[in-house]
Design a protein around this motif. Sequence first.
Motif, PDB file in Angstrom:
ATOM      1  N   TYR A  14      -5.607 -33.008   3.520  1.00 13.62           N
ATOM      2  CA  TYR A  14      -4.252 -32.462   3.672  1.00 13.62           C
ATOM      3  C   TYR A  14      -3.949 -31.393   2.628  1.00 13.62           C
ATOM      4  CZ  TYR A  14       0.781 -32.522   4.695  1.00 13.62           C
ATOM      5  OH  TYR A  14       2.069 -32.179   5.031  1.00 13.62           O
ATOM      6  N   PHE A  17      -5.456 -28.226   3.761  1.00 15.39           N
ATOM      7  CA  PHE A  17      -4.655 -27.740   4.886  1.00 15.39           C
ATOM      8  C   PHE A  17      -3.400 -27.028   4.377  1.00 15.39           C
ATOM      9  CE2 PHE A  17      -1.214 -28.339   7.942  1.00 15.39           C
ATOM     10  CZ  PHE A  17      -1.768 -27.754   9.058  1.00 15.39           C
ATOM     11  N   MET A  18      -2.714 -27.664   3.440  1.00 20.92           N
ATOM     12  CA  MET A  18      -1.503 -27.035   2.893  1.00 20.92           C
ATOM     13  C   MET A  18      -1.831 -25.725   2.179  1.00 20.92           C
ATOM     14  SD  MET A  18       0.872 -30.160   1.532  1.00 20.92           S
ATOM     15  CE  MET A  18      -0.376 -31.035   0.588  1.00 20.92           C
ATOM     16  N   VAL A  23       0.949 -23.046   0.931  1.00 22.04           N
ATOM     17  CA  VAL A  23       1.818 -23.847   0.063  1.00 22.04           C
ATOM     18  C   VAL A  23       1.261 -23.790  -1.359  1.00 22.04           C
ATOM     19  CG1 VAL A  23       2.717 -26.173  -0.352  1.00 22.04           C
ATOM     20  CG2 VAL A  23       2.389 -25.362   2.005  1.00 22.04           C
ATOM     21  N   VAL A  49      13.502 -37.970  16.979  1.00 18.62           N
ATOM     22  CA  VAL A  49      12.650 -38.085  15.798  1.00 18.62           C
ATOM     23  C   VAL A  49      13.520 -38.106  14.552  1.00 18.62           C
ATOM     24  CG1 VAL A  49      10.772 -37.044  14.475  1.00 18.62           C
ATOM     25  CG2 VAL A  49      10.862 -36.721  16.953  1.00 18.62           C
ATOM     26  N   MET A  60      16.091 -34.985  14.719  1.00 20.53           N
ATOM     27  CA  MET A  60      15.930 -33.942  15.729  1.00 20.53           C
ATOM     28  C   MET A  60      15.528 -34.578  17.051  1.00 20.53           C
ATOM     29  SD  MET A  60      12.207 -32.516  14.794  1.00 20.53           S
ATOM     30  CE  MET A  60      12.209 -31.827  16.400  1.00 20.53           C
ATOM     31  N   PHE A  62      13.347 -33.539  20.920  1.00 17.73           N
ATOM     32  CA  PHE A  62      12.644 -32.558  21.745  1.00 17.73           C
ATOM     33  C   PHE A  62      12.274 -33.209  23.064  1.00 17.73           C
ATOM     34  CE2 PHE A  62       9.284 -34.561  19.157  1.00 17.73           C
ATOM     35  CZ  PHE A  62       8.386 -34.950  20.133  1.00 17.73           C
ATOM     36  N   PHE A  68      10.802 -25.719  21.184  1.00 13.92           N
ATOM     37  CA  PHE A  68      11.882 -25.892  20.210  1.00 13.92           C
ATOM     38  C   PHE A  68      11.434 -25.309  18.875  1.00 13.92           C
ATOM     39  CE2 PHE A  68      10.078 -29.434  17.740  1.00 13.92           C
ATOM     40  CZ  PHE A  68       9.124 -29.921  18.609  1.00 13.92           C
ATOM     41  N   TYR A  70      11.219 -25.679  14.665  1.00 18.31           N
ATOM     42  CA  TYR A  70      11.086 -26.715  13.645  1.00 18.31           C
ATOM     43  C   TYR A  70      10.813 -26.023  12.322  1.00 18.31           C
ATOM     44  CZ  TYR A  70       9.022 -30.706  11.150  1.00 18.31           C
ATOM     45  OH  TYR A  70       8.736 -31.674  10.244  1.00 18.31           O
ATOM     46  N   LEU A  72       9.502 -26.258   8.521  1.00 20.13           N
ATOM     47  CA  LEU A  72       8.758 -27.060   7.553  1.00 20.13           C
ATOM     48  C   LEU A  72       9.609 -27.219   6.297  1.00 20.13           C
ATOM     49  CD1 LEU A  72       5.206 -25.485   7.950  1.00 20.13           C
ATOM     50  CD2 LEU A  72       6.141 -27.536   9.034  1.00 20.13           C
ATOM     51  N   TRP A  82       5.615 -30.054  22.233  1.00 18.75           N
ATOM     52  CA  TRP A  82       4.708 -31.182  22.388  1.00 18.75           C
ATOM     53  C   TRP A  82       4.479 -31.433  23.883  1.00 18.75           C
ATOM     54  CZ3 TRP A  82       2.047 -33.629  18.704  1.00 18.75           C
ATOM     55  CH2 TRP A  82       2.543 -33.718  17.404  1.00 18.75           C
ATOM     56  N   PHE A  93       2.203 -25.056  18.117  1.00 24.13           N
ATOM     57  CA  PHE A  93       3.321 -24.380  17.459  1.00 24.13           C
ATOM     58  C   PHE A  93       2.839 -23.055  16.869  1.00 24.13           C
ATOM     59  CE2 PHE A  93       4.261 -28.842  17.645  1.00 24.13           C
ATOM     60  CZ  PHE A  93       5.592 -28.863  18.003  1.00 24.13           C
ATOM     61  N   LEU A 102      -0.488 -23.296  14.882  1.00 25.64           N
ATOM     62  CA  LEU A 102      -0.765 -24.616  14.302  1.00 25.64           C
ATOM     63  C   LEU A 102      -0.801 -25.601  15.466  1.00 25.64           C
ATOM     64  CD1 LEU A 102       1.167 -26.139  11.267  1.00 25.64           C
ATOM     65  CD2 LEU A 102       0.580 -27.507  13.250  1.00 25.64           C
ATOM     66  N   ARG A 106      -0.997 -36.452  18.076  1.00 25.36           N
ATOM     67  CA  ARG A 106      -0.696 -37.809  17.631  1.00 25.36           C
ATOM     68  C   ARG A 106      -1.383 -38.767  18.593  1.00 25.36           C
ATOM     69  NH1 ARG A 106       5.501 -36.435  16.507  1.00 25.36           N
ATOM     70  NH2 ARG A 106       5.379 -36.147  14.257  1.00 25.36           N
ATOM     71  N   TYR A 117      -3.872 -32.194  12.267  1.00 21.59           N
ATOM     72  CA  TYR A 117      -3.281 -30.868  12.107  1.00 21.59           C
ATOM     73  C   TYR A 117      -4.419 -29.861  12.063  1.00 21.59           C
ATOM     74  CZ  TYR A 117       0.396 -33.766   9.930  1.00 21.59           C
ATOM     75  OH  TYR A 117       1.331 -34.720   9.648  1.00 21.59           O
TER      76      TYR A 117
HETATM   77  C1  MYR Z   1       7.872 -34.057  15.096  1.00 20.96           C
HETATM   78  O1  MYR Z   1       7.508 -34.425  16.213  1.00 20.96           O
HETATM   79  O2  MYR Z   1       7.636 -34.712  14.086  1.00 20.96           O
HETATM   80  C2  MYR Z   1       8.637 -32.799  14.965  1.00 20.96           C
HETATM   81  C3  MYR Z   1       7.876 -31.592  15.314  1.00 20.96           C
HETATM   82  C4  MYR Z   1       6.620 -31.385  14.525  1.00 20.96           C
HETATM   83  C5  MYR Z   1       6.100 -29.983  14.632  1.00 20.96           C
HETATM   84  C6  MYR Z   1       4.780 -29.722  14.013  1.00 20.96           C
HETATM   85  C7  MYR Z   1       4.562 -30.392  12.711  1.00 20.96           C
HETATM   86  C8  MYR Z   1       3.567 -29.692  11.865  1.00 20.96           C
HETATM   87  C9  MYR Z   1       3.668 -30.170  10.465  1.00 20.96           C
HETATM   88  C10 MYR Z   1       2.717 -29.462   9.571  1.00 20.96           C
HETATM   89  C11 MYR Z   1       2.896 -29.802   8.123  1.00 20.96           C
HETATM   90  C12 MYR Z   1       2.346 -28.688   7.291  1.00 20.96           C
HETATM   91  C13 MYR Z   1       2.647 -28.771   5.853  1.00 20.96           C
HETATM   92  C14 MYR Z   1       2.193 -27.521   5.148  1.00 20.96           C
END
Ligand code: MYR
Length: 131
Positions: A14, A17-18, A23, A49, A60, A62, A68, A70, A72, A82, A93, A102, A106, A117
């Motif tokens: 992770y 990834f960040m 980040v 969610v 939120m 969806f 939609f 979103y 971060l 989704w 996304f 991205l 799940r 991710y």
């Molecule tokens: C949800 O279902 O939880 C809401 C929508 C999520 C959209 C995509 C989430 C990507 C998160 C990436 C985290 C990256 C941190 C740098």
Amino acid sequence: TYNGTWKVDRSENYEKFMEQMGVNMVKRKLAAHDNLKITLEQTGDKFVVKEASTFRTLDMEFTLGVTFEYALADGTMLSGSWGMEGDMMKGTFTRKDNGKVLTTTRAIVGEELVQSYSYDGVEAKRIFKRG
Ligand code: MYR
């Protein structure tokens, strides 16, 4: 079913990834211990969610297949949706600031929720337990 509350238990790759997401190091260190908790409530195609972490709380909703927006935790905006592929949730996304994609999935694996991710060639996972 995805319904219920899920607490992050561990993450794989992770931080890398960040980093790919841009980040900075201080935020990556904090985010590695963000105690992320997600509550999912699905009714038909609709999900409600609730997200809670050391950074913020967010409510939120969806609908599968419907685009939609979103944000971060650092304010980066994503737009996408989704969908379901069999029992797996698949999200696609696009970052609004640079147009890069991205993808995330799940899946319930045993007793755990595994979220993957992928961004710009880097993949990560976060694994949640019911809590
Ligand atoms: C949800 O279902 O939880 C809401 C929508 C999520 C959209 C995509 C989430 C990507 C998160 C990436 C985290 C990256 C941190 C740098």
